[in-house]
Structure formats: structure tokens, C-alpha cells
Enzyme design. Sequence first.
Site, PDB file in Angstrom:
ATOM      1  CD  GLU A 159       6.278 -16.926 -17.656  1.00 26.41           C
ATOM      2  OE1 GLU A 159       7.097 -16.090 -18.079  1.00 26.41           O
ATOM      3  OE2 GLU A 159       5.834 -16.925 -16.503  1.00 26.41           O
ATOM      4  CG  ASP A 188       5.152 -12.858 -17.318  1.00 26.43           C
ATOM      5  OD1 ASP A 188       4.772 -12.495 -18.443  1.00 26.43           O
ATOM      6  OD2 ASP A 188       4.459 -13.525 -16.526  1.00 26.43           O
ATOM      7  CG  ASP A 238       7.436 -11.887 -13.015  1.00 26.85           C
ATOM      8  OD1 ASP A 238       8.050 -12.725 -13.720  1.00 26.85           O
ATOM      9  OD2 ASP A 238       6.252 -12.036 -12.666  1.00 26.85           O
ATOM     10  CG  ASP A 266       7.424 -16.836 -10.689  1.00 27.10           C
ATOM     11  OD1 ASP A 266       8.348 -17.292  -9.986  1.00 27.10           O
ATOM     12  OD2 ASP A 266       6.220 -16.869 -10.368  1.00 27.10           O
TER      13      ASP A 266
END
Length: 653
Positions: free
Chosen positions: A436, A514, A516, A518
Site C-alpha cells: 500500500e 498498514d 490500522d 485504513d
Amino acid sequence: MSENNQNQKESSYGADNIQALEGLEAVRKRPGMYIGSTDIKGLHHLVWEVIDNSIDEHLAGHCTHIETTIHPDNSITVVDNGRGIPTGMHEKLQKSALEVVMTVLHAGGKFDKNTYKVSGGLHGVGVSCVNALSDYVRVEVQREGKMFEQEYSKGIPLGPVKEIGTSSSTGTKVTFRPDGEIFETLEYTFSTLATRIRELAYLNKGLKLSLTDERETNEDGSFKRQDFYSEGGLKEFVLYMDETRTPLIEDPIHVIGKEDNVEVEVAMTYNTGYQENIYSFVNNINTRDGGTHVAGFRRAIARLFKQYGDDNNMFSKLKIAIQGEDFKEGLTAIISVKVPEPQFKGQTKGELGNSEVNGIVSRCVGDVLKDYLEENPMQARKIIDKVILAATARHAARKAREMVQRKNVLTGSGLPGKLSDCSSKDPVESEIFLVEGDSAGGTAKQGRDRNFQAILPLRGKILNVEKAMEYRIYENEEIKNMFTALGVSIEEKDGEKILNIEKLRYHKIVIMCDADVDGSHISTLIMTFFFRYMKPLVEQGHVYIAAPPLYQVRKGKNFIYCWNDEERKSAIEHYSNGKEDNSIKTQRYKGLGEMNAEQLWETTMDPINRILRQITINDAIEADRIFSMLMGDEVPPRRKFIEENAKYAKIDA
Ligand code: 0RA
């Protein structure tokens, strides 16, 4: 009876006993041959085997209730109110029929009166296999006013069949505890059992099933429990599958028919989406690769809809010819047939082969559709309009796809400019990381072992394929890059789109995002894309998710990476040596960008230390529902799913 005769009887009894033992010994020696594997899948197979026997009682018209319980020690009880396993003397073997059914391999068949029983493959191996692979089994039978029991260990009776009381009802209760010497894991998964039991409820309307989990209590102290019952059968199954989609027609179309001892039940509907979802069953068993029943269904809908559209002059403005695949967009259907002697084909025996079933299904579906279209002109118009749109979009999608694939050929290697390829050209050892963002992509590029690891950065959120029409997908830059980098292409064969993975360039495809909210959204988008457009890669185990560490706990120059809170606690304890020590420092990693190249290699990319989670499709129906819910239009079911699963997810600090 002469003495000689008596001896003969005893010796043949002995020989049969030895035969039974040898049979069970074979099951314990090669469990994979009988139940597929000794991993978590095989563990669950034991439950299916026992429930299947109770379902057979239902199919024979004698059982209305099947209750399954997971006990705290992961033993399982299945209770049914069928006729009960026969307990009388088995003439040839000179022992209770109950003992024969429980201890002799394939004994079930000799008693069998059920027309639609499936044997062969991994199905119907018999309850004796479950017995052989359990370190404890108890069976209780209520029959002819009496109650009987027998206990076993590893398939061997611990005593004779005992009469333990009277009873005014009938039924069978089997409790088994899988043998730790055989199975790699002994822990049952509630949702795996619930998914299949729910499916069985839809496939056997009117049958009451339940699942109780004694390992988990509710707030009021009762055990976790779910009941499954369907009056509408497949019609309700289709509504359940399309719960998170917007229906195109009001009510599913329901077909029930029978011809030459073949029972046919089909439920179908259309939604406003673009995916086709067909699930098919033969004698309650999922036929993953379809077969003659699915072919018959497709033939019928293409024939009837095309006829209707032609008769009503509905295709006149369309410049291209309607094809079979144009009826697929937004179609959700379940096809269930009961066939007396099913022949299963294909490598995994997931395809029905009986050729007569094609015509039978086609006629049953055709008859009902013909009436439906005549009686529901408004719904018919909606479906035909959608088919016309699909044909137009198919034309656009083919052009877009050809552009992607042609560009490949024209520009030599054709690899995307953003790809940092590895030096190895051997797909078996090569890996590609889908990363990403450009910045994390840069770090990964520095940190990787370029000999066998390639990096493809993906910019921001990739297209939600669940909501997009097909041609838009081939126009999307990130998706085009994935096709060309992976070296796979979509080909058409007999109107079916097939993913050609012969030139797959990497056997490990690793999604690295990541840790998290998102990041997990983006990995879900990428997984949805793979599930919808590159399913064979998922099925063959090529797709993985990287797990970057969540924390680094440091003291002075030393540090430990931690992947969960438990590890973090023990790392902190390790450094403080039990003392209060405030120089105890934790760094929470939210993004890959917070790690430098060396850290990223050490924790997430180095095959020695990293954790890769392989993406598997255990149950395509459940996966489809979850993806359509997570990515679709309807908000309430998504919120419900997130709430229900929140306790399993990490809170984002
Ligand atoms: C053999 C013959 C009959 C029933 C069964 C087995 C039977 C097996 C299981 C396993 C779990 N529940 C079961 N219920 C029945 C037919 C009995 C008859 O003809 O009365």
C-alpha cells in the site's frame, strides 16, 4: 448343532472380528484416505459424518430433529429422533447390529434403504471411521421401547451392547472425542459447524437443527446456542445469500420437480449487482465445480429468456447477439438435486457427471420459467433489460481486457513501470509484495531480498470491484498492473471466462498493508479483487497477507518485536525482571512507513521471522456473503458484522 458346527461358527466369528479390527486399523493408519486430512478440516469431517447419518434418516422420512453439541473438552454429541440404529442380532457376524454399524468399515451400506445415499469420495465413509479416530465414543439408541448403550475407545468396544432402560421414543445419540494421537488440532470452530448446519437446514426444509457450544456461556448463564430451521427451503437460502444486495425482482423464482427418481429444487433471483453466484448440491453435498445439473439450469434460463425476449421484440436495438453469459450478471441461484446413483467427476470429485440430469433439470426449470415469464411481465422486463445491459457491457469489457492483454504483448516484457522485479525467473521461489502506497513501497524495495522478492506498490484505495462494472475493472491502473505483473490473463472458452495462470510469475503473492483501519480496508479491497477475479490463485493457496508487528518493546539497545498484547506484556515483564521500571518503552507501529527498511525486512519480509497468513476459501457461500456485505451498498448489515466481530479485532490505539 453338532460340536463341529459350533466350532466352525466360533472360528468364523473370530475371523470376522479380526477383519473388523483390521478395517479400523487401516483407518487409523491412513486417516487421510477416509476423512481427507487430520488437520482442522478432518476434525470437522467427523461431525459431518455423524450428522450425515442422521440426515439420511430424515431423507428416509423418519427424523425431524438433529441437535449437535460441542462440549467443554471439544467432544461432540449428535442426537437425532430417527428410528435408532438397529440393535438386533446380526446373523452373519453373530453380534448386535449396533456394534457392527459402529465397528465394521462400510457396514452401513448393508442395511441401507435410502435411495439418495452417497458413497464414494470422502462422503459416507461411515460412523465406524469416526469411532476408529476417537479415543472415546458412546452411542445410545432408543428403539422398540428400550434404551441401549455401548462405549468404545479407538473403535474397540469397551464392553457389549447393554440394555440400560426403557423408552417411549426412538433415536440415536452419538458422543465422540477425537483422538489427540490422530488429529493435529482438537479445537472445534463454532462458525464452521454453524455455516454447514445452516446450509443443511435450507437444503432440508422442515428439519430442525441446532448447535450448542458448552465452551461459551451467555450473560444469563445459558450456553451459546443457535437454532436452524427453514420452512421455505432454497427460496430462503437465496434470500439469505442476497441479504446485503438490492433485489431486482420481488420474489425468488422457485422450482420443485421430479422426473425418473431425480428430485430437482432450484431457487433463483436477480440483484442489481454484477456478480453471478450459483451454488449447487447433489444429495446435500456441495458440488463446487458444478456439473450436469448446473449445465441443465444454464441451458434452461438462456433458452427461456432468449425466447421471451425474441417473442416480445425486446432485443431489436441490440447490435450484438445475446450469449449465455449475459444471463449471469446479478444472478443468484441454488440448485439442489437428489440423484439415486450420483457419479462424481473431476480431480476433487466436485462435479456431477450423470448426463441424464442435464435434461431433467433443464425441463423442470424450463416449465416453471415459462409460466413465470408469462405471469410476471414486469419482472420479466426488468430481467431482460439487465441482460441487454450485460451484453453491451460484455462487449466493452472484452475490448478493455484485450487492450490490457495486447499492451502486454506489444511492449515486450510488458511489465508495469512501478514493479521492482526480482532476479529469479523461477515462479516457485519468487514472491511479490503488493504494498500500500509509494512510500512503504520504497521502504520495501530497499529492505527486500531482490533475488526472489518483487515489490509492486499500489496507490491508495484500489477499485471496489464489488460495486464496479467489469469493463471499469480493466481500465483501472492498479488492477491492470496486478494482471501484468502476475503474468495471468483471462481467456474465454465456450463462453466461460477462465483465468490462465500457466504463466504465473510468483507462487507467493503477499498483500502488505498498514496495521490500522485504513490498512485493513485496503487489504479487504485487494482480497475482494482476488476472490472475484483471480479465485484460482486463492484456491491454490498462492495469496497471503503479511503481518507486520504491532509493537516494538525497547530497553537500551535491546528490543523485542511483538505481534499482540500478550507478547507485549511478556516482553515488558522480561525487561523489567519483575521490578517496577519506567525505562520500560513501547513503540506502537501503525504504518509500515514507521519502520525503516532493515526493520521491515527483519519483521515482515524475512522468511525466517515473518508471519504470513494464507488466504483460504473454506466456504465459498460464506465468503461471498462477507465480501458482498463488507463492500456492498447496505450499511446496517455491515455495522452488525463489525459489531459482532469487534471483540475479535484489535482496538486501534
Ligand atoms: C442402519 C439402519 C437403519 C438406521 C440406521 C442405521 C441409523 C444410523 C444412524 C446414525 C445416526 N443416526 C442414525 N439413525 C439410524 C434403519 C433402521 C430401520 O430400518 O428401522
